[in-house]
Design a protein around this motif. Structure first.
Motif, PDB file in Angstrom:
ATOM      1  N   MET A 146      -0.726  27.752   0.919  1.00 48.21           N
ATOM      2  CA  MET A 146       0.161  28.809   0.427  1.00 48.21           C
ATOM      3  C   MET A 146       0.419  29.847   1.495  1.00 48.21           C
ATOM      4  O   MET A 146      -0.491  30.308   2.175  1.00 48.21           O
ATOM      5  N   GLU A 175       6.320  33.464 -13.029  1.00 43.36           N
ATOM      6  CA  GLU A 175       7.632  32.867 -13.242  1.00 43.36           C
ATOM      7  C   GLU A 175       7.693  31.471 -12.617  1.00 43.36           C
ATOM      8  O   GLU A 175       6.830  31.107 -11.828  1.00 43.36           O
ATOM      9  N   GLY A 177       8.331  28.581 -10.221  1.00 47.72           N
ATOM     10  CA  GLY A 177       8.406  28.469  -8.776  1.00 47.72           C
ATOM     11  C   GLY A 177       7.583  29.482  -8.003  1.00 47.72           C
ATOM     12  O   GLY A 177       7.737  29.620  -6.789  1.00 47.72           O
ATOM     13  N   GLU A 181       1.071  25.888  -9.753  1.00 44.75           N
ATOM     14  CA  GLU A 181       0.355  24.630  -9.543  1.00 44.75           C
ATOM     15  C   GLU A 181      -0.402  24.638  -8.217  1.00 44.75           C
ATOM     16  O   GLU A 181      -1.508  24.099  -8.111  1.00 44.75           O
ATOM     17  N   MET A 182       0.201  25.261  -7.212  1.00 49.27           N
ATOM     18  CA  MET A 182      -0.490  25.359  -5.921  1.00 49.27           C
ATOM     19  C   MET A 182      -1.787  26.150  -6.058  1.00 49.27           C
ATOM     20  O   MET A 182      -2.804  25.811  -5.453  1.00 49.27           O
ATOM     21  N   ASP A 245      -0.361  22.605 -17.632  1.00 44.60           N
ATOM     22  CA  ASP A 245       0.819  23.393 -17.304  1.00 44.60           C
ATOM     23  C   ASP A 245       1.615  23.672 -18.566  1.00 44.60           C
ATOM     24  O   ASP A 245       1.640  22.850 -19.482  1.00 44.60           O
ATOM     25  N   ASN A 287       4.717  30.153 -17.977  1.00 46.92           N
ATOM     26  CA  ASN A 287       5.673  31.172 -17.549  1.00 46.92           C
ATOM     27  C   ASN A 287       6.297  31.856 -18.761  1.00 46.92           C
ATOM     28  O   ASN A 287       7.276  32.561 -18.647  1.00 46.92           O
ATOM     29  N   PHE A 331       9.521  28.597   6.430  1.00 45.35           N
ATOM     30  CA  PHE A 331      10.252  27.454   5.879  1.00 45.35           C
ATOM     31  C   PHE A 331      11.333  26.995   6.855  1.00 45.35           C
ATOM     32  O   PHE A 331      11.566  25.804   7.030  1.00 45.35           O
ATOM     33  N   VAL A 363       9.639  31.062  -4.962  1.00 42.68           N
ATOM     34  CA  VAL A 363       9.395  30.420  -3.670  1.00 42.68           C
ATOM     35  C   VAL A 363      10.057  29.043  -3.605  1.00 42.68           C
ATOM     36  O   VAL A 363      10.582  28.641  -2.570  1.00 42.68           O
ATOM     37  N   ARG A 364      10.066  28.344  -4.735  1.00 45.09           N
ATOM     38  CA  ARG A 364      10.699  27.023  -4.726  1.00 45.09           C
ATOM     39  C   ARG A 364      12.174  27.151  -4.383  1.00 45.09           C
ATOM     40  O   ARG A 364      12.712  26.387  -3.580  1.00 45.09           O
ATOM     41  N   GLU A 367      12.591  27.922  -0.667  1.00 43.61           N
ATOM     42  CA  GLU A 367      12.352  26.724   0.133  1.00 43.61           C
ATOM     43  C   GLU A 367      13.567  25.791   0.067  1.00 43.61           C
ATOM     44  O   GLU A 367      14.026  25.282   1.082  1.00 43.61           O
TER      45      GLU A 367
END
Ligand SMILES: Nc1ncnc2c1ncn2[C@@H]1O[C@H](COP(=O)(O)OP(=O)(O)OP(=O)(O)O)[C@@H](O)[C@H]1O
Ligand SMILES: [Mg+2]
Length: 461
Positions: A146, A175, A177, A181-182, A245, A287, A331, A363-364, A367
């Motif tokens: 991360m 929220e 993204g 999960e990371m 999740d 979320n 990125f 972040v998703r 990226e």
């Protein structure tokens, strides 16, 4: 030792004139065409180049100059190339900026202006070189993959470090993204269970009728189609970590069963009569606002407290001060390296657009936008358009803070231009910004370049 400057111009008089004017401050190298320019460039690796676009064999055409520019940047992408353009060639000069040139000057060149611009350019080039060297020393640090240097993310990383040493259930809120999960995987990898399995299941992606068997397993013949006995995810995650999740979507009946597992440490397979002890750590994420779900009787409060022994709040990207730029740069570096486009940078308007954007996908989204832009980009700089961030849709339409800032900027720009009699370079110096930035600022604010020799400056919208 003076810094190295390469001057490329086919006009001998101009070369001599410039050399004479700049000799004191720089170690000057001269070239009159593309081939000789590239030879010198290769050998001397000057930080800054002054490049005339019209070079032999076709001095009336900018193509040879463009070729020289792209060859130089291909060889040493951090070099700063300043274009010297003839009268009426502004379009080509701007095109050259798009192709990676750093700045441009129009002929006839004003020596004092040239000196100021060179000084600034060498200053910036030197800073960038130092920064690159530093960056190479400290590779961008990540925590379990991360990125994030903001204080908010450092807090998250610290919490992960601490909770990893225990078996306590962790609830991750954030929220879409934001990296839930990371974080879950990070907790697993840092725990004593790291050699055990990490099993993830998305509670909202599986139909309710299948979810029970998916989580708890079933005995042979327990329902139509249950031909064999099967272990559920809770059991497959034994000695490891189960990541639940979108826990907010867990149906009421399964909430009860999960609560029992968290309380007793045992499960019953569907159609089974036997209590099975399972050593699985539970990390969950959502979320949606669980408190609201509890208030609406959609989520059991007792289960919430069992799951949320430790809560990790992942901040939205827009709230992480400094992270947007740093994460975006990383990125960009990765995506560029992957597609052989090293040296790509963000244009100032791209950086601005990223700061303004609301980042609903966090972040998703960042990226993905950067990856897509790198694929699409054909210049040396990624623009806001490459990032598809030019429309205001999806970003804050406006805030009073931004309006206030823009009106202050407009006032300062107009004042500086008034004082300089409409000349861009001295106004930019007064404001402490580069000329290209000044042009961009004027464009953004809708400030028109005033006519030379007049002192009228007007703003329009
Ligand atoms: N801090 C981070 N550093 C680097 N990449 C990140 C970071 N956070 C998220 N990402 C990237 O964003 C992607 C989404 O992360 P992740 O799946 O963990 O988010 P999420 O919060 O679970 O999202 P969702 O709610 O949509 O399931 C990851 O695959 C990763 O590429
Ligand atoms: Mg997720």
């Amino acid at each position: 030792m003076n810094p190295k400057l390469l001057i490329v111009d086919d006009d001998e008089e101009i070369r001599t004139q410039m050399k004479w004017a700049l000799n004191k401050d720089y170690e000057i190298f001269l070239a009159e065409d593309r081939t000789s320019a590239l030879a010198v460039f290769d050998e001397q690796k000057p930080l800054v180049v002054l490049l005339d676009l019209g070079l032999p064999p076709r001095p009336g055409n900018p193509e040879e100059g463009f070729a020289a520019l792209s060859d130089m940047l291909a060889q040493q992408r951090f070099s700063k190339v300043i274009i010297i353009s003839g009268q009426g060639e502004k379009v080509n000069a701007l095109k050259a900026i798009g192709a990676g040139a750093y700045d441009f000057l129009s002929k006839p060149v004003d020596v004092e202006e040239l000196k100021v611009i060179l000084k600034r350019t060498f200053h910036v080039a030197g800073l960038e070189r130092d920064y690159r060297e530093l960056q190479q020393q400290f590779q961008t640090e990540t925590f379990e993959g991360m990125l994030g240097t903001s204080s908010q993310m450092q807090l998250v990383f610290n919490t992960v470090r601490k909770v990893a040493t225990s078996d306590a259930p962790v609830l991750i809120l954030g929220e879409s993204g934001t990296g839930k999960e990371m974080v879950a995987l990070g907790i697993h990898r840092r725990s004593a269970r790291k050699d055990g399995p990490f099993v993830a299941i998305n509670c909202s992606a599986i139909p309710e009728t299948l979810l029970e068997s998916e989580l708890f397993g079933h005995e042979k013949g327990s329902f139509t189609g249950a031909h064999v006995q099967r272990k559920g995810r809770i059991e497959s995650a034994a000695a490891g970590t189960l990541f639940l999740d979108e826990i907010g979507e867990l149906p009421p009946l399964l909430q009860v069963k999960l609560l029992r597992f968290l309380q007793e440490g045992t499960i019953e397979r569907v159609g089974g009569r036997q209590e099975i002890r399972v050593d699985t750590r539970v990390v969950s994420a959502t979320n949606v606002n669980l408190e609201k779900a509890i208030a609406a009787d959609k989520f059991r409060e007792d289960l919430f407290y069992r799951l949320a022994v430790v809560v990790i709040n992942l901040p939205a990207l827009r709230e992480r001060e400094n992270d947007i730029q740093l994460v975006a740069q990383e990125f960009l570096r990765r995506a560029a390296a992957k597609s052989g486009k090293e040296g790509l940078t963000f244009s100032p308007d791209a950086l601005r657009a990223m700061m303004k954007h609301h980042w609903p996908g966090n972040v998703r989204e960042l990226e993905n936008r950067v990856k897509r832009a790198v694929i699409m980009a054909d210049g040396k700089r990624l623009s806001a358009t490459d990032l598809e961030l030019t429309s205001t849709a999806g970003s804050y339409s406006h805030t009073t803070l931004r309006e206030a800032r823009e009106s202050l900027e407009r006032e300062l720009v107009l004042r500086a231009l008034n004082r300089s009699g409409g000349k861009i370079a001295p106004a930019a110096i007064e404001l402490g910004i580069s000329r290209p930035t000044m042009y961009e600022l004027m464009e953004k604010l809708g400030v028109q370049r005033p006519e030379r020799d007049t002192k009228t400056v007007e703003a329009h919208h």
